[in-house]
Motif scaffolding. Structure first.
Motif: not given
Length: 154
Positions: A46-61
């Motif tokens: 959802r980051n409008p400045h993301c260059p793209g082609d990334g994966l979304l990985a689960e992370v503990p906060l």
């Protein structure tokens, strides 16, 4: 009757964090821009400045954070929320917490017994498991997250 613990929203938290870390909220991090999301994002960054082609990985906060704001809920929620009109209404305390590492603000209830008189902006809190609702007829226990003061201050 055996009680069944069920998360209110599947995938938003775990009661068995990494390295024996206990209760943790779960978010996702984009591998392309390192943006972190909670609630989790599984479709796209959802980051409008993301260059793209990334994966979304689960992370503990982060398990801890600082009170950003707080208030109390002193009224019964209106429809369509389920609320037994015969049950006595118990006020609850809501807190917005800026997570330690991520810097994002997450909203949640405090543990039972904590009131607005017990909180201050900048006070340290930790995320813990809690019970949102119990259904005695079915043995279901609906679990969620809560915030508990640690005694630390800004």
């Amino acid at each position: 009757m055996e009680r069944t613990r069920t998360p209110v929203v599947s995938g938003w938290f775990t009661e068995d964090g990494p390295d024996g870390g206990g209760f943790r909220l779960l978010g996702t991090r984009c591998t392309a821009c390192a943006a972190v999301f909670f609630p989790r994002e599984d479709a796209y960054c959802r980051n409008p400045h993301c260059p793209g082609d990334g994966l979304l990985a689960e992370v503990p906060l982060s398990p801890r954070g600082r009170v950003w704001s707080y208030t109390d809920g002193r009224y019964r929620p209106p429809a369509p929320y389920v609320s037994d009109p015969e049950a006595p209404w118990e006020p609850y305390t809501l807190v917005a917490v800026e997570l330690e590492a991520e810097g994002m603000v997450v909203l949640g209830q405090t543990v039972p017994g904590v009131t607005v008189a017990d909180l201050a902006v900048g006070a340290e809190v930790e995320v813990v498991g809690g019970v949102l609702n119990e259904e005695p007829d079915t043995g279901s226990v609906w679990t969620t997250w809560r915030f508990r003061p640690t005694g630390g201050s800004a």
